[in-house]
Design an enzyme around this catalytic site. Structure first.
Site, PDB file in Angstrom:
ATOM      1  N   LYS A  28       0.763  -1.225   0.031  1.00  0.00           N
ATOM      2  CA  LYS A  28       0.056  -0.077   0.058  1.00  0.00           C
ATOM      3  C   LYS A  28       0.693   1.126   0.007  1.00  0.00           C
ATOM      4  O   LYS A  28       1.772   1.414   0.711  1.00  0.00           O
ATOM      5  CB  LYS A  28      -0.859  -0.028   1.226  1.00  0.00           C
ATOM      6  CG  LYS A  28      -2.112   0.892   1.322  1.00  0.00           C
ATOM      7  CD  LYS A  28      -3.251   0.333   0.444  1.00  0.00           C
ATOM      8  CE  LYS A  28      -4.543   1.143   0.471  1.00  0.00           C
ATOM      9  NZ  LYS A  28      -5.556   0.327  -0.372  1.00  0.00           N
ATOM     10  N   THR A  39      -4.169  -5.148   0.977  1.00  0.00           N
ATOM     11  CA  THR A  39      -3.874  -3.789   1.255  1.00  0.00           C
ATOM     12  C   THR A  39      -4.333  -2.869   1.920  1.00  0.00           C
ATOM     13  O   THR A  39      -3.962  -1.811   2.568  1.00  0.00           O
ATOM     14  CB  THR A  39      -3.454  -2.891  -0.255  1.00  0.00           C
ATOM     15  OG1 THR A  39      -4.561  -2.887  -0.784  1.00  0.00           O
ATOM     16  CG2 THR A  39      -2.662  -3.963  -1.151  1.00  0.00           C
ATOM     17  N   ARG A  55      32.277  32.631  -7.521  1.00  0.00           N
ATOM     18  CA  ARG A  55      30.823  32.556  -7.807  1.00  0.00           C
ATOM     19  C   ARG A  55      29.887  32.282  -6.609  1.00  0.00           C
ATOM     20  O   ARG A  55      30.381  31.933  -5.589  1.00  0.00           O
ATOM     21  CB  ARG A  55      30.845  31.437  -8.928  1.00  0.00           C
ATOM     22  CG  ARG A  55      31.406  30.112  -8.294  1.00  0.00           C
ATOM     23  CD  ARG A  55      31.135  28.974  -9.262  1.00  0.00           C
ATOM     24  NE  ARG A  55      31.242  27.606  -8.879  1.00  0.00           N
ATOM     25  CZ  ARG A  55      31.098  26.496  -9.449  1.00  0.00           C
ATOM     26  NH1 ARG A  55      30.424  26.552 -10.618  1.00  0.00           N
ATOM     27  NH2 ARG A  55      31.213  25.258  -8.787  1.00  0.00           N
ATOM     28  N   VAL A  59      31.763  21.581  -6.961  1.00  0.00           N
ATOM     29  CA  VAL A  59      30.686  20.906  -6.194  1.00  0.00           C
ATOM     30  C   VAL A  59      31.257  19.418  -5.987  1.00  0.00           C
ATOM     31  O   VAL A  59      30.841  18.838  -4.610  1.00  0.00           O
ATOM     32  CB  VAL A  59      29.211  20.857  -6.962  1.00  0.00           C
ATOM     33  CG1 VAL A  59      28.214  19.998  -6.232  1.00  0.00           C
ATOM     34  CG2 VAL A  59      28.801  22.309  -7.306  1.00  0.00           C
ATOM     35  N   GLN A  60      31.754  18.864  -6.836  1.00  0.00           N
ATOM     36  CA  GLN A  60      32.330  17.432  -6.588  1.00  0.00           C
ATOM     37  C   GLN A  60      33.436  17.570  -5.135  1.00  0.00           C
ATOM     38  O   GLN A  60      33.077  16.376  -4.550  1.00  0.00           O
ATOM     39  CB  GLN A  60      33.146  16.993  -7.533  1.00  0.00           C
ATOM     40  CG  GLN A  60      32.305  16.408  -8.994  1.00  0.00           C
ATOM     41  CD  GLN A  60      32.080  17.750  -9.726  1.00  0.00           C
ATOM     42  OE1 GLN A  60      32.090  19.044  -9.523  1.00  0.00           O
ATOM     43  NE2 GLN A  60      31.499  17.467 -11.144  1.00  0.00           N
ATOM     44  N   ASN A  94      23.860  21.476  -9.139  1.00  0.00           N
ATOM     45  CA  ASN A  94      24.377  22.660  -9.165  1.00  0.00           C
ATOM     46  C   ASN A  94      23.528  23.910  -9.827  1.00  0.00           C
ATOM     47  O   ASN A  94      23.212  23.861 -10.773  1.00  0.00           O
ATOM     48  CB  ASN A  94      25.863  22.719 -10.044  1.00  0.00           C
ATOM     49  CG  ASN A  94      26.620  24.019  -9.850  1.00  0.00           C
ATOM     50  OD1 ASN A  94      26.245  24.770  -8.942  1.00  0.00           O
ATOM     51  ND2 ASN A  94      27.771  24.103 -10.652  1.00  0.00           N
ATOM     52  N   HIS A 112      22.113  27.131 -10.655  1.00  0.00           N
ATOM     53  CA  HIS A 112      22.862  28.293 -11.198  1.00  0.00           C
ATOM     54  C   HIS A 112      22.544  29.871 -10.904  1.00  0.00           C
ATOM     55  O   HIS A 112      21.286  29.842 -11.255  1.00  0.00           O
ATOM     56  CB  HIS A 112      23.146  28.112 -12.568  1.00  0.00           C
ATOM     57  CG  HIS A 112      23.945  26.899 -13.128  1.00  0.00           C
ATOM     58  ND1 HIS A 112      25.150  26.471 -12.615  1.00  0.00           N
ATOM     59  CD2 HIS A 112      23.444  25.702 -13.890  1.00  0.00           C
ATOM     60  CE1 HIS A 112      25.351  25.369 -13.086  1.00  0.00           C
ATOM     61  NE2 HIS A 112      24.537  24.659 -13.850  1.00  0.00           N
TER      62      HIS A 112
END
Length: 308
Positions: free
Chosen positions: A17, A63, A182, A236-237, A263, A265
């Site tokens: 369910k 269910t 940035r 970011v990695q 990421n 932007h």
């Protein structure tokens, strides 16, 4: 899934369910209420092959019964508990109460209701809706074997500086300029697997709500760094790996963690015309927020002994 051989075919099945919603209020003696709202998905792995091949439903747990069980068990939980504890309670019930059920998987997402503060004081029965969502997925087997993951979705983080992106592959299709300055914004989705392998190894008391809050704190503090100086992110990695490593270093009961960090932007705004080369000149101050397309960065980190 439950697998069987039928007429030379391999047949796998489960049933359950989905989107069972429940709100639970716990009232204390001093008038302070606790509240949780959960959405559950239940999957049972059971010996009900006859229902599929013979139309014999005698081994099926309906269910609708699963749905009703959620409300009964919520009622029976007289004290406030984490959704991980509730998932364990449900999974243990289904595998012990029904001889046909060999395993149960319970997924829960918690709606982020937070206690309201008025003039700096916690309101005894007032709540407001937050943002990020707490998740869990727990599988309990009839033997008592268990696998547990918890997670967070929708954790939106942004810092206005201390981020860059340089030294990436450049070719005839590359237009992105390199930068050491940035914005960095993302919406973190994380899931972590606990090392518990059996219900008996979990122990008491359970502190899954505290664990969730503590993991979230480590993710956030690693992303931002110190309040004054922050921490530089070359990609970011790099930041994703740093966050994952911090969680495994801090919490020995966590076996592995998976992170997904789009990421999101914020594009520099430079407005020029033929007659005016700098209607608006970008100086790390005016941006165009965008949410698509966005970069997608995803990775998992596990201890060497992990089953993940």
């Amino acid at each position: 899934m439950m697998a069987s051989e039928i007429d030379g075919f391999r047949f796998e099945q489960k049933h359950g369910k989905s989107r069972v919603r429940v709100g639970r209020v716990w009232r204390s003696g001093d008038g302070t209420d606790s509240f949780a709202e959960w959405s559950l998905d239940i999957s049972l792995f059971s010996d009900c092959l006859a229902a599929y091949v013979n139309g014999d439903n005698s081994d099926i747990v309906a269910t609708d019964t699963m749905k009703n069980t959620v409300y009964v068990k919520a009622k029976e939980c007289a004290e406030a508990l984490s959704m991980e504890e509730f998932a364990i309670e449900l999974g243990s019930h289904f595998t012990s109460f029904y001889k046909q059920v060999t395993a149960a998987t319970i997924k829960i997402m918690e709606k982020p209701w937070e206690r309201l503060y008025v003039d700096g004081q916690p309101h005894k029965h007032g709540f407001k809706l937050g943002s990020e969502r707490h998740t869990t997925e727990i599988t309990v087997k009839k033997t008592g074997a268990v696998s547990m993951t918890s997670g967070i979705e929708g954790l939106a983080l942004l810092k206005t500086t201390k981020s860059g992106f340089e030294g990436f592959i450049r070719d005839k299709y590359t237009a992105l300029p390199e930068t050491r300055e940035r914005m960095l914004a993302t919406e973190v989705s994380a899931s972590w697997r606990y090392s518990f392998a059996h219900l008996s190894s979990i122990g008491k008391p359970l502190h899954f709500n505290d664990s969730y809050q503590n993991v979230k704190k480590v993710l956030v503090s690693t992303f931002f760094g110190s309040p004054e100086g922050g921490v530089y992110s070359p990609s970011v990695q790099y930041t994703l790996y740093d966050m994952a490593r911090a969680v495994l270093s801090r919490f020995s009961e966590i076996e592995s963690i998976q992170l997904r960090m789009p990421n999101i932007h914020f594009l520099p705004v430079n407005i020029r015309s033929k007659d005016n080369p700098s209607i608006v000149e970008f100086k790390d101050d005016v941006y165009l927020p965008t949410d698509e397309p966005h970069g997608t960065i995803e990775a998992s980190l596990s201890r060497s002994r992990s089953r993940m």
